[in-house]
Enzyme design. Structure first.
Site, PDB file in Angstrom:
ATOM      1  CG  ASN A   9      -1.444   1.315   1.131  1.00  0.00           C
ATOM      2  OD1 ASN A   9      -2.230   2.028   0.480  1.00  0.00           O
ATOM      3  ND2 ASN A   9      -1.722   1.412   2.820  1.00  0.00           N
ATOM      4  CD1 TRP A  10       3.243   1.034  -2.778  1.00  0.00           C
ATOM      5  CD2 TRP A  10       3.616   2.168  -4.721  1.00  0.00           C
ATOM      6  NE1 TRP A  10       3.788   0.165  -4.012  1.00  0.00           N
ATOM      7  CE2 TRP A  10       3.870   0.856  -4.629  1.00  0.00           C
ATOM      8  CE3 TRP A  10       3.503   2.803  -6.164  1.00  0.00           C
ATOM      9  CZ2 TRP A  10       5.125   0.675  -5.851  1.00  0.00           C
ATOM     10  CZ3 TRP A  10       3.953   3.030  -7.322  1.00  0.00           C
ATOM     11  CH2 TRP A  10       4.419   1.568  -6.711  1.00  0.00           C
ATOM     12  CE  LYS A  11       0.703   3.850   4.672  1.00  0.00           C
ATOM     13  NZ  LYS A  11      -0.044   3.884   5.740  1.00  0.00           N
ATOM     14  CG  HIS A  99      -5.903   1.189   5.760  1.00  0.00           C
ATOM     15  ND1 HIS A  99      -5.414   2.217   6.434  1.00  0.00           N
ATOM     16  CD2 HIS A  99      -4.672   0.739   5.281  1.00  0.00           C
ATOM     17  CE1 HIS A  99      -3.798   2.408   6.448  1.00  0.00           C
ATOM     18  NE2 HIS A  99      -3.951   1.273   5.731  1.00  0.00           N
ATOM     19  CD  GLU A 101      -3.306   5.733   6.788  1.00  0.00           C
ATOM     20  OE1 GLU A 101      -3.188   5.740   5.968  1.00  0.00           O
ATOM     21  OE2 GLU A 101      -1.874   4.532   7.597  1.00  0.00           O
ATOM     22  CD  GLU A 171      -3.746  -2.789   7.483  1.00  0.00           C
ATOM     23  OE1 GLU A 171      -2.822  -3.407   6.803  1.00  0.00           O
ATOM     24  OE2 GLU A 171      -4.043  -1.805   7.031  1.00  0.00           O
ATOM     25  N   GLY A 238       2.511  -1.596   4.252  1.00  0.00           N
ATOM     26  CA  GLY A 238       2.715   0.157   3.987  1.00  0.00           C
ATOM     27  C   GLY A 238       4.070   1.343   4.082  1.00  0.00           C
ATOM     28  N   GLY A 239       4.657   1.670   4.611  1.00  0.00           N
ATOM     29  CA  GLY A 239       6.222   2.180   4.495  1.00  0.00           C
ATOM     30  C   GLY A 239       6.912   1.215   3.767  1.00  0.00           C
TER      31      GLY A 239
HETATM   32  C1  PEP Z   1      -0.970  -0.236   5.812  1.00  0.00           C
HETATM   33  O1  PEP Z   1      -0.895   0.919   5.627  1.00  0.00           O
HETATM   34  O2  PEP Z   1      -1.921  -1.049   5.450  1.00  0.00           O
HETATM   35  C2  PEP Z   1       0.039  -0.444   7.091  1.00  0.00           C
HETATM   36  C3  PEP Z   1       0.197  -1.437   7.175  1.00  0.00           C
HETATM   37  O3  PEP Z   1       1.564   1.039   7.172  1.00  0.00           O
HETATM   38  P1  PEP Z   1       2.965   0.527   7.502  1.00  0.00           P
HETATM   39  O4  PEP Z   1       3.216  -0.859   7.111  1.00  0.00           O
HETATM   40  O5  PEP Z   1       3.670   1.434   7.230  1.00  0.00           O
HETATM   41  O6  PEP Z   1       2.912  -0.092   9.306  1.00  0.00           O
END
Ligand code: PEP
Length: 256
Positions: A9-11, A99, A101, A171, A238-239
């Site tokens: 997930n590149w957000k 998600h 967010e 998550e 994510g990151g």
């Molecule tokens: C996400 O946004 O789905 C996520 C898991 O982010 P991160 O890996 O950066 O915690």
């Protein structure tokens, strides 16, 4: 059979040229990488890059492109929204729904998420449905009931065949982007809880066919331990998905 899946997930990250560079780096690494052939890999950029990423991913086994969200209506006068059909027309195959967010910053409700799931399945696309508790709810020992409600309110109207097409992602909100990862014990405990919930509602066959991903500061260092858990079928990253080498290391982190 449960699929092994790693989704990035590149957000809201990367400018266009950087996104192209990232997909190029990843595809070069995956091109002749036979050991990851059976793992479903999904790149999930921002909407404007979807077509480009889908094109660059073409020809690599089990490499798909997804979107981070979609509208809960099929189309029409919804300024600023993007429909599941549009995503499909650009080559997208998977859509993240719910998600944390989106749930917190955009106040998405269980009811809206239910509509989105229906729209995504109606387009024969795969929803990656996210669930997870806040730190406060975990401290109050309400994490299981929070996750149960998220699943039952937005997904339990589906029949078994429809439910079998959904990918779930656990998550924990306190682990997303914080560097705090759930321990493998915490992840396994929740994944097993979710699978048992599915079993009670739909039976063993469906419960054993749905992939449940872990997400929340999963990275190149801790993925192997998390993926070794019997009910963890991969990760929503994510990151760490923004660095090609790390993303590919995560793909290689399943037990052999
Ligand atoms: C996400 O946004 O789905 C996520 C898991 O982010 P991160 O890996 O950066 O915690």
């Amino acid at each position: 059979m449960r699929k092994k899946i790693v989704a990035g997930n590149w957000k809201m990250n990367k400018l266009y040229s950087e996104a192209v560079e990232l997909v190029d780096e990843i595809t070069i690494m995956l091109k002749d990488d036979i050991k990851s052939d059976d793992i479903v890999k999904i790149l999930i950029p921002s909407f404007p890059y979807l077509r480009k990423v889908a094109r660059h991913s073409h020809g690599i086994k089990n490499l798909f492109t997804g979107a981070q969200n979609c509208a809960y209506e099929e189309g029409g006068a919804f300024t600023g929204e993007v429909s599941a059909a549009m995503i499909k027309s650009l080559g997208g195959t998977h859509i993240i729904i719910g998600h944390s967010e989106r749930r917190s910053y955009f106040h998405e409700t269980h009811e809206e998420l239910k509509k989105k799931v229906n729209i995504v399945l109606g387009q024969s696309l795969t929803p990656i449905f996210c669930v997870g508790e806040s730190q406060e709810k975990r401290h109050a020992k309400e994490h299981f009931s929070v996750v149960e409600k998220q699943i039952s309110d937005s997904l339990f109207h589906l029949n078994a065949a429809e439910f079998g097409k959904v990918v779930l992602a656990y998550e924990p909100v306190w682990a997303i982007g914080t560097g705090l990862t759930a321990t493998s014990q915490q992840a396994q405990e929740m994944h097993l809880f979710i699978r048992t919930l599915i079993d009670k509602k739909y039976g063993k066959e469906t419960a054993n066919s749905v992939s449940i991903l872990y997400g929340g500061s999963c990275n190149a260092k801790n993925a192997a331990e998390l993926f070794a858990c019997p009910d963890v079928d991969g990760g929503l990253i994510g990151g760490a998905s923004l660095v090609a080498k790390d993303f590919v290391t995560i793909i290689h982190s399943f037990p052999s």
